[in-house]
Design a protein around this motif. Sequence first.
Motif, mmCIF file in Angstrom:
data_model
loop_
_atom_site.group_PDB
_atom_site.id
_atom_site.type_symbol
_atom_site.label_atom_id
_atom_site.label_comp_id
_atom_site.label_asym_id
_atom_site.label_seq_id
_atom_site.Cartn_x
_atom_site.Cartn_y
_atom_site.Cartn_z
ATOM 1 N N ILE A 146 0.851 -1.194 0.000
ATOM 2 C CA ILE A 146 0.000 0.000 0.000
ATOM 3 C C ILE A 146 0.880 1.235 0.000
ATOM 4 O O ILE A 146 1.641 1.480 0.926
ATOM 5 N N GLU A 147 0.770 2.021 -1.067
ATOM 6 C CA GLU A 147 1.567 3.230 -1.216
ATOM 7 C C GLU A 147 0.687 4.365 -1.707
ATOM 8 O O GLU A 147 0.004 4.231 -2.723
ATOM 9 N N ASN A 148 0.703 5.474 -0.979
ATOM 10 C CA ASN A 148 -0.017 6.674 -1.412
ATOM 11 C C ASN A 148 -1.479 6.402 -1.748
ATOM 12 O O ASN A 148 -2.020 6.895 -2.738
ATOM 13 N N GLY A 149 -2.115 5.582 -0.910
ATOM 14 C CA GLY A 149 -3.538 5.329 -1.081
ATOM 15 C C GLY A 149 -3.898 4.391 -2.210
ATOM 16 O O GLY A 149 -5.063 4.327 -2.623
ATOM 17 N N ARG A 150 -2.926 3.655 -2.710
ATOM 18 C CA ARG A 150 -3.233 2.686 -3.768
ATOM 19 C C ARG A 150 -2.397 1.431 -3.533
ATOM 20 O O ARG A 150 -1.450 1.426 -2.742
ATOM 21 N N ILE A 151 -2.753 0.373 -4.228
ATOM 22 C CA ILE A 151 -2.007 -0.878 -4.112
ATOM 23 C C ILE A 151 -1.014 -0.958 -5.260
ATOM 24 O O ILE A 151 -1.383 -0.924 -6.430
ATOM 25 N N ASN A 152 0.258 -1.028 -4.901
ATOM 26 C CA ASN A 152 1.325 -1.145 -5.891
ATOM 27 C C ASN A 152 1.517 -2.628 -6.204
ATOM 28 O O ASN A 152 2.058 -3.381 -5.392
ATOM 29 N N ILE A 153 1.060 -3.042 -7.370
ATOM 30 C CA ILE A 153 1.129 -4.457 -7.750
ATOM 31 C C ILE A 153 2.569 -4.971 -7.750
ATOM 32 O O ILE A 153 2.825 -6.135 -7.423
ATOM 33 N N ASP A 154 3.507 -4.090 -8.086
ATOM 34 C CA ASP A 154 4.915 -4.506 -8.119
ATOM 35 C C ASP A 154 5.421 -4.911 -6.738
ATOM 36 O O ASP A 154 6.436 -5.607 -6.627
ATOM 37 N N LYS A 155 4.739 -4.465 -5.681
ATOM 38 C CA LYS A 155 5.160 -4.798 -4.319
ATOM 39 C C LYS A 155 4.244 -5.841 -3.675
ATOM 40 O O LYS A 155 4.315 -6.073 -2.472
ATOM 41 N N CYS A 156 3.395 -6.445 -4.470
ATOM 42 C CA CYS A 156 2.559 -7.546 -3.986
ATOM 43 C C CYS A 156 3.311 -8.865 -4.170
ATOM 44 O O CYS A 156 4.123 -9.003 -5.092
ATOM 45 N N GLY A 157 3.007 -9.811 -3.299
ATOM 46 C CA GLY A 157 3.500 -11.158 -3.517
ATOM 47 C C GLY A 157 2.600 -11.859 -4.527
ATOM 48 O O GLY A 157 1.719 -11.246 -5.138
ATOM 49 N N SER A 158 2.803 -13.147 -4.689
ATOM 50 C CA SER A 158 1.992 -13.919 -5.626
ATOM 51 C C SER A 158 1.739 -15.304 -5.048
ATOM 52 O O SER A 158 2.637 -15.926 -4.483
ATOM 53 N N ILE A 159 0.494 -15.753 -5.151
ATOM 54 C CA ILE A 159 0.139 -17.102 -4.706
ATOM 55 C C ILE A 159 -0.590 -17.825 -5.843
ATOM 56 O O ILE A 159 -1.064 -17.196 -6.787
ATOM 57 N N SER A 160 -0.679 -19.122 -5.716
ATOM 58 C CA SER A 160 -1.350 -19.917 -6.749
ATOM 59 C C SER A 160 -2.867 -19.828 -6.586
ATOM 60 O O SER A 160 -3.377 -19.522 -5.501
ATOM 61 N N LYS A 161 -3.585 -20.114 -7.648
ATOM 62 C CA LYS A 161 -5.050 -20.131 -7.585
ATOM 63 C C LYS A 161 -5.527 -21.219 -6.624
ATOM 64 O O LYS A 161 -6.553 -21.054 -5.947
ATOM 65 N N LYS A 162 -4.793 -22.312 -6.553
ATOM 66 C CA LYS A 162 -5.186 -23.404 -5.664
ATOM 67 C C LYS A 162 -5.206 -22.938 -4.210
ATOM 68 O O LYS A 162 -6.190 -23.161 -3.488
ATOM 69 N N ILE A 163 -4.135 -22.277 -3.763
ATOM 70 C CA ILE A 163 -4.087 -21.767 -2.389
ATOM 71 C C ILE A 163 -5.131 -20.673 -2.194
ATOM 72 O O ILE A 163 -5.782 -20.582 -1.150
ATOM 73 N N HIS A 164 -5.303 -19.828 -3.199
ATOM 74 C CA HIS A 164 -6.273 -18.722 -3.161
ATOM 75 C C HIS A 164 -7.682 -19.249 -2.872
ATOM 76 O O HIS A 164 -8.404 -18.673 -2.045
ATOM 77 N N PHE A 165 -8.064 -20.337 -3.548
ATOM 78 C CA PHE A 165 -9.440 -20.842 -3.426
ATOM 79 C C PHE A 165 -9.611 -21.908 -2.343
ATOM 80 O O PHE A 165 -10.737 -22.336 -2.079
ATOM 81 N N THR A 166 -8.513 -22.331 -1.718
ATOM 82 C CA THR A 166 -8.628 -23.351 -0.662
ATOM 83 C C THR A 166 -8.180 -22.801 0.686
ATOM 84 O O THR A 166 -8.998 -22.345 1.487
ATOM 85 N N ASP A 167 -6.879 -22.799 0.927
ATOM 86 C CA ASP A 167 -6.349 -22.362 2.222
ATOM 87 C C ASP A 167 -6.723 -20.924 2.574
ATOM 88 O O ASP A 167 -6.958 -20.596 3.737
ATOM 89 N N LEU A 168 -6.768 -20.054 1.570
ATOM 90 C CA LEU A 168 -7.007 -18.629 1.816
ATOM 91 C C LEU A 168 -8.366 -18.160 1.279
ATOM 92 O O LEU A 168 -8.560 -16.991 0.975
ATOM 93 N N ALA A 169 -9.309 -19.087 1.191
ATOM 94 C CA ALA A 169 -10.630 -18.743 0.638
ATOM 95 C C ALA A 169 -11.332 -17.663 1.460
ATOM 96 O O ALA A 169 -12.088 -16.849 0.926
ATOM 97 N N ARG A 170 -11.071 -17.647 2.771
ATOM 98 C CA ARG A 170 -11.724 -16.680 3.656
ATOM 99 C C ARG A 170 -11.351 -15.241 3.308
ATOM 100 O O ARG A 170 -12.133 -14.307 3.514
ATOM 101 N N SER A 171 -10.162 -15.052 2.764
ATOM 102 C CA SER A 171 -9.657 -13.692 2.550
ATOM 103 C C SER A 171 -9.551 -13.312 1.074
ATOM 104 O O SER A 171 -8.735 -12.462 0.701
ATOM 105 N N ILE A 172 -10.374 -13.930 0.240
ATOM 106 C CA ILE A 172 -10.431 -13.533 -1.168
ATOM 107 C C ILE A 172 -10.997 -12.118 -1.244
ATOM 108 O O ILE A 172 -12.059 -11.827 -0.687
ATOM 109 N N LEU A 173 -10.286 -11.219 -1.907
ATOM 110 C CA LEU A 173 -10.703 -9.825 -1.991
ATOM 111 C C LEU A 173 -11.653 -9.599 -3.162
ATOM 112 O O LEU A 173 -11.548 -10.260 -4.199
ATOM 113 N N VAL A 174 -12.577 -8.661 -2.961
ATOM 114 C CA VAL A 174 -13.483 -8.262 -4.033
ATOM 115 C C VAL A 174 -13.428 -6.743 -4.181
ATOM 116 O O VAL A 174 -13.025 -6.023 -3.251
ATOM 117 N N GLU A 175 -13.833 -6.264 -5.330
ATOM 118 C CA GLU A 175 -13.825 -4.829 -5.584
ATOM 119 C C GLU A 175 -14.687 -4.099 -4.551
ATOM 120 O O GLU A 175 -15.802 -4.519 -4.250
#
Length: 290
Positions: A146-175
């Motif tokens: 989070i920089e200057n009120g926006r999300i800098n994608i270059d400073k985000c990590g990356s996870i697989s879709k499998k982890i996104h929809f299973t282990d981390l399903a609770r924290s899936i972000l929406v617009e």
Amino acid sequence: KYRGISYFVKVLMITYLLLYDAHFNQEVSIRCTGSNYPAINADDFSEIVIAYPSIEEQKKIASFLSTIDDIINQTQSELTAWEERKKGVMQKIFNREVRFKADDGSEFPEWEEKRLGDLCSMITKGTTPKEYSVNHEVNFVKIESIENGRINIDKCGSISKKIHFTDLARSILVEGDILFAIAGSLGRIVLVTKNILPANTNQALCIIRLRDITMNKYIFGVLDSELMARYIRKCCTIGAQPNLSLEQMADFNSHYLVQRNRKKLPIVCLHWMMSLIRYRQNFLHGKSSK
């Protein structure tokens, strides 16, 4: 000296930029030895030829760099002034020192106070993934993203879709979700926008999902105000790392306006001010990185 900064310093800056040149870096790579830890010795390094401008052209470049510095300094002063204006206006609004009237001149109803939790369909947080991905399937937002009120994608990590929809399903972000830092850099805040999706986050960021998404800019303004800063100072846990619990976030009493009043309140003005401030911040960030 040129415009307050010594010519010597400017020459060093010019040399620094020349050493960033792709040709120079290629020459360094060619002369490096070793496979596990490539290195270049001082003699080989000093023999690399670089294109260096004449003294007169150096002066022109130095003058140009000074002009950019002046613009950045002026913009920084303007940014600081707008930040102070925003704080002052928001404090008066949320202290109800400033009230607006309806288009017909009538008074709006008195404000209510409601728990943030009562306005949300979800207040939760994520967790640390078992592993990160290099395939950039899903953006993983952290506080430092989070920089200057926006999300800098270059400073985000990356996870697989499998982890996104299973282990981390609770924290899936929406617009429209609001992310609020509840550990470390308390109070850092951002609205989730469509361009960073699909995305997920960790336990340092609280995910606030409102029942009425049309309220998100208003609630964002409340959470980004001195009202919330005072609440943080009152109840945050001080330890190795200060933090707020999800329960404390849910218990935060937000000044809540009935629908008519919420639309009339100058949140549009506030958001315009914040957008201008963040635009200028992004402008500064862009200038300083070039």
